[in-house]
Scaffold this motif. Sequence first.
Motif, PDB file in Angstrom:
ATOM      1  N   ASP A 219      -5.273   9.867   4.060  1.00 23.13           N
ATOM      2  CA  ASP A 219      -5.222  11.616   4.444  1.00 23.13           C
ATOM      3  C   ASP A 219      -4.127  11.736   5.473  1.00 23.13           C
ATOM      4  OD1 ASP A 219      -6.474  13.361   7.167  1.00 23.13           O
ATOM      5  OD2 ASP A 219      -6.890  14.075   4.909  1.00 23.13           O
ATOM      6  N   ALA A 220      -3.704  13.226   4.861  1.00 24.79           N
ATOM      7  CA  ALA A 220      -2.035  13.322   5.857  1.00 24.79           C
ATOM      8  C   ALA A 220      -1.865  13.614   7.569  1.00 24.79           C
ATOM      9  CB  ALA A 220      -1.446  15.216   5.464  1.00 24.79           C
ATOM     10  N   THR A 221      -3.054  14.255   7.702  1.00 27.22           N
ATOM     11  CA  THR A 221      -3.527  13.630   9.140  1.00 27.22           C
ATOM     12  C   THR A 221      -3.859  12.097  10.104  1.00 27.22           C
ATOM     13  OG1 THR A 221      -4.914  16.072   9.121  1.00 27.22           O
ATOM     14  CG2 THR A 221      -4.853  14.670  11.432  1.00 27.22           C
ATOM     15  N   GLU A 222      -4.063  11.676   9.541  1.00 29.27           N
ATOM     16  CA  GLU A 222      -3.355  10.318   9.528  1.00 29.27           C
ATOM     17  C   GLU A 222      -2.782  10.093   9.452  1.00 29.27           C
ATOM     18  OE1 GLU A 222      -6.927   7.080   7.791  1.00 29.27           O
ATOM     19  OE2 GLU A 222      -6.744   7.884   6.245  1.00 29.27           O
ATOM     20  N   ALA A 223      -2.137  10.207   8.264  1.00 34.21           N
ATOM     21  CA  ALA A 223      -0.496   9.978   8.019  1.00 34.21           C
ATOM     22  C   ALA A 223       0.304  10.440   9.538  1.00 34.21           C
ATOM     23  CB  ALA A 223      -0.055  10.138   6.816  1.00 34.21           C
ATOM     24  N   GLU A 224       0.076  11.576   9.924  1.00 31.28           N
ATOM     25  CA  GLU A 224       0.983  12.506  10.937  1.00 31.28           C
ATOM     26  C   GLU A 224       0.654  10.974  12.272  1.00 31.28           C
ATOM     27  OE1 GLU A 224       1.587  16.245   8.981  1.00 31.28           O
ATOM     28  OE2 GLU A 224       0.142  16.268  10.353  1.00 31.28           O
ATOM     29  N   ARG A 225      -0.653  11.159  12.144  1.00 38.00           N
ATOM     30  CA  ARG A 225      -0.785  10.481  13.591  1.00 38.00           C
ATOM     31  C   ARG A 225      -0.045   9.214  13.399  1.00 38.00           C
ATOM     32  NH1 ARG A 225      -6.654  10.700  12.827  1.00 38.00           N
ATOM     33  NH2 ARG A 225      -6.010  12.924  13.714  1.00 38.00           N
ATOM     34  N   ALA A 226      -0.724   8.620  12.598  1.00 39.79           N
ATOM     35  CA  ALA A 226      -0.222   7.183  12.520  1.00 39.79           C
ATOM     36  C   ALA A 226       1.484   7.345  13.176  1.00 39.79           C
ATOM     37  CB  ALA A 226      -0.530   6.280  11.317  1.00 39.79           C
TER      38      ALA A 226
ATOM     39  N   GLY B  36      -9.090  -1.093   5.114  1.00 40.72           N
ATOM     40  CA  GLY B  36      -8.934  -0.297   6.695  1.00 40.72           C
ATOM     41  C   GLY B  36      -7.682  -0.527   6.784  1.00 40.72           C
ATOM     42  N   ARG B  37      -7.010  -1.215   6.992  1.00 42.09           N
ATOM     43  CA  ARG B  37      -5.871  -0.984   7.003  1.00 42.09           C
ATOM     44  C   ARG B  37      -4.804   0.388   6.633  1.00 42.09           C
ATOM     45  NH1 ARG B  37      -3.433  -6.290   6.166  1.00 42.09           N
ATOM     46  NH2 ARG B  37      -4.476  -6.105   3.807  1.00 42.09           N
ATOM     47  N   LEU B  38      -3.441   0.959   7.843  1.00 41.17           N
ATOM     48  CA  LEU B  38      -2.843   2.297   7.470  1.00 41.17           C
ATOM     49  C   LEU B  38      -1.321   1.210   6.726  1.00 41.17           C
ATOM     50  CD1 LEU B  38      -2.790   4.785   9.168  1.00 41.17           C
ATOM     51  CD2 LEU B  38      -3.854   4.815   7.063  1.00 41.17           C
ATOM     52  N   VAL B  39      -0.638   1.220   5.643  1.00 42.22           N
ATOM     53  CA  VAL B  39       0.541   0.790   5.546  1.00 42.22           C
ATOM     54  C   VAL B  39       1.876   1.512   5.034  1.00 42.22           C
ATOM     55  CG1 VAL B  39      -0.179  -1.405   4.803  1.00 42.22           C
ATOM     56  CG2 VAL B  39       0.000   0.419   3.282  1.00 42.22           C
ATOM     57  N   THR B  40       2.571   1.703   4.984  1.00 43.30           N
ATOM     58  CA  THR B  40       3.957   2.099   4.344  1.00 43.30           C
ATOM     59  C   THR B  40       4.120   1.821   2.680  1.00 43.30           C
ATOM     60  OG1 THR B  40       4.608   3.029   6.848  1.00 43.30           O
ATOM     61  CG2 THR B  40       5.613   2.990   5.003  1.00 43.30           C
ATOM     62  N   GLY B  41       4.859   2.787   2.580  1.00 42.60           N
ATOM     63  CA  GLY B  41       5.113   2.525   1.062  1.00 42.60           C
ATOM     64  C   GLY B  41       6.172   3.316   1.176  1.00 42.60           C
ATOM     65  N   ILE B  42       7.571   2.747   0.593  1.00 51.64           N
ATOM     66  CA  ILE B  42       9.101   3.526   0.339  1.00 51.64           C
ATOM     67  C   ILE B  42       9.178   3.550  -0.871  1.00 51.64           C
ATOM     68  CG2 ILE B  42      11.335   3.724   1.081  1.00 51.64           C
ATOM     69  CD1 ILE B  42      10.742   2.310   3.611  1.00 51.64           C
ATOM     70  N   VAL B  43       9.428   4.225  -1.241  1.00 50.33           N
ATOM     71  CA  VAL B  43       9.548   4.372  -3.260  1.00 50.33           C
ATOM     72  C   VAL B  43      10.662   5.270  -3.509  1.00 50.33           C
ATOM     73  CG1 VAL B  43       7.846   3.424  -4.466  1.00 50.33           C
ATOM     74  CG2 VAL B  43       7.449   5.488  -4.046  1.00 50.33           C
ATOM     75  N   PRO B  44      11.284   5.450  -4.549  1.00 49.69           N
ATOM     76  CA  PRO B  44      12.191   6.762  -5.040  1.00 49.69           C
ATOM     77  C   PRO B  44      11.725   8.027  -5.147  1.00 49.69           C
ATOM     78  CG  PRO B  44      13.294   4.195  -6.313  1.00 49.69           C
ATOM     79  CD  PRO B  44      11.448   4.275  -5.510  1.00 49.69           C
ATOM     80  N   VAL B  45      12.204   8.931  -4.396  1.00 58.09           N
ATOM     81  CA  VAL B  45      11.923   9.991  -5.242  1.00 58.09           C
ATOM     82  C   VAL B  45      11.598  10.371  -6.848  1.00 58.09           C
ATOM     83  CG1 VAL B  45      12.672  10.927  -2.498  1.00 58.09           C
ATOM     84  CG2 VAL B  45      14.080  11.366  -5.086  1.00 58.09           C
ATOM     85  N   THR B  46      12.205   9.956  -7.210  1.00 56.59           N
ATOM     86  CA  THR B  46      12.123   9.647  -8.779  1.00 56.59           C
ATOM     87  C   THR B  46      10.515   9.411  -9.107  1.00 56.59           C
ATOM     88  OG1 THR B  46      13.432   8.089  -9.173  1.00 56.59           O
ATOM     89  CG2 THR B  46      14.714  10.281  -9.375  1.00 56.59           C
ATOM     90  N   ALA B  47       9.755   8.796  -8.604  1.00 55.39           N
ATOM     91  CA  ALA B  47       8.971   7.578  -8.665  1.00 55.39           C
ATOM     92  C   ALA B  47       8.207   7.646  -7.975  1.00 55.39           C
ATOM     93  CB  ALA B  47       9.111   5.947  -8.807  1.00 55.39           C
ATOM     94  N   GLN B  48       6.856   7.593  -8.519  1.00 55.43           N
ATOM     95  CA  GLN B  48       5.153   7.396  -7.875  1.00 55.43           C
ATOM     96  C   GLN B  48       4.907   6.057  -7.587  1.00 55.43           C
ATOM     97  OE1 GLN B  48       2.906   8.726 -10.729  1.00 55.43           O
ATOM     98  NE2 GLN B  48       2.673  10.948 -10.146  1.00 55.43           N
ATOM     99  N   LEU B  49       4.874   6.322  -6.294  1.00 53.35           N
ATOM    100  CA  LEU B  49       3.574   4.867  -5.234  1.00 53.35           C
ATOM    101  C   LEU B  49       2.637   4.421  -5.991  1.00 53.35           C
ATOM    102  CD1 LEU B  49       3.574   2.931  -3.537  1.00 53.35           C
ATOM    103  CD2 LEU B  49       1.966   3.934  -1.922  1.00 53.35           C
ATOM    104  N   ASP B  50       3.190   3.279  -6.728  1.00 54.12           N
ATOM    105  CA  ASP B  50       1.870   2.605  -7.582  1.00 54.12           C
ATOM    106  C   ASP B  50       0.955   1.761  -6.978  1.00 54.12           C
ATOM    107  OD1 ASP B  50       0.325   0.670  -9.119  1.00 54.12           O
ATOM    108  OD2 ASP B  50       2.121  -0.528 -10.670  1.00 54.12           O
ATOM    109  N   LEU B  51      -0.097   2.877  -6.159  1.00 53.91           N
ATOM    110  CA  LEU B  51      -1.045   2.503  -5.412  1.00 53.91           C
ATOM    111  C   LEU B  51      -1.917   0.598  -5.730  1.00 53.91           C
ATOM    112  CD1 LEU B  51      -3.059   5.366  -4.661  1.00 53.91           C
ATOM    113  CD2 LEU B  51      -1.779   4.075  -3.420  1.00 53.91           C
TER     114      LEU B  51
END
Length: 156
Positions: free
Chosen positions: A86-93, A55-70
């Motif tokens: 979800d976009a809405t929960e990312a914006e809200r948090a 249930g926790r939200l976390v932030t992952g920061i990766v180069p724009v040339t890559a995808q985030l390995d979930l």
Amino acid sequence: MTPAIKMLERHGATFELLSYEHDPRAAAYGEEAARALSLEPRSVFKTLVARLDDGRLVTGIVPVTAQLDLKALAKSAGARRASMADATEAERATGYVLGGISPLGQKKRLLTFLDESAVSFTVVHVSGGRRGLEIRLAPDDLVRLTSAKLAPLARY
């Protein structure tokens, strides 16, 4: 002035602001920033918000040339699985809009993970808190100010 800039100033960090005219038709914000500002794309990092299976939200920061390995993000956070928030929960948090989510000055401080490739650069670029605004700073300052944990998160 965005919360990200205010945070950098409050902590006395060395940084530079880079701005460009955002094209609302751009499909990939980070790649647009790299192209518009003539930056090495591997030095431009996107900030993504994921939800862990606990249930926790976390932030992952990766180069724009890559995808985030979930899977790697989940493992780094001590969880079994992760999925994009979800976009809405990312914006809200975070308090930012998609395409302008900065790892700095977020409304709710999320556990943050930074792809380990960031430390190979003298400077990296992250969103300044709105579309069309990038912040150039040392990766060590990014780690310090976000309390980020380094991990192998990029999938090419």
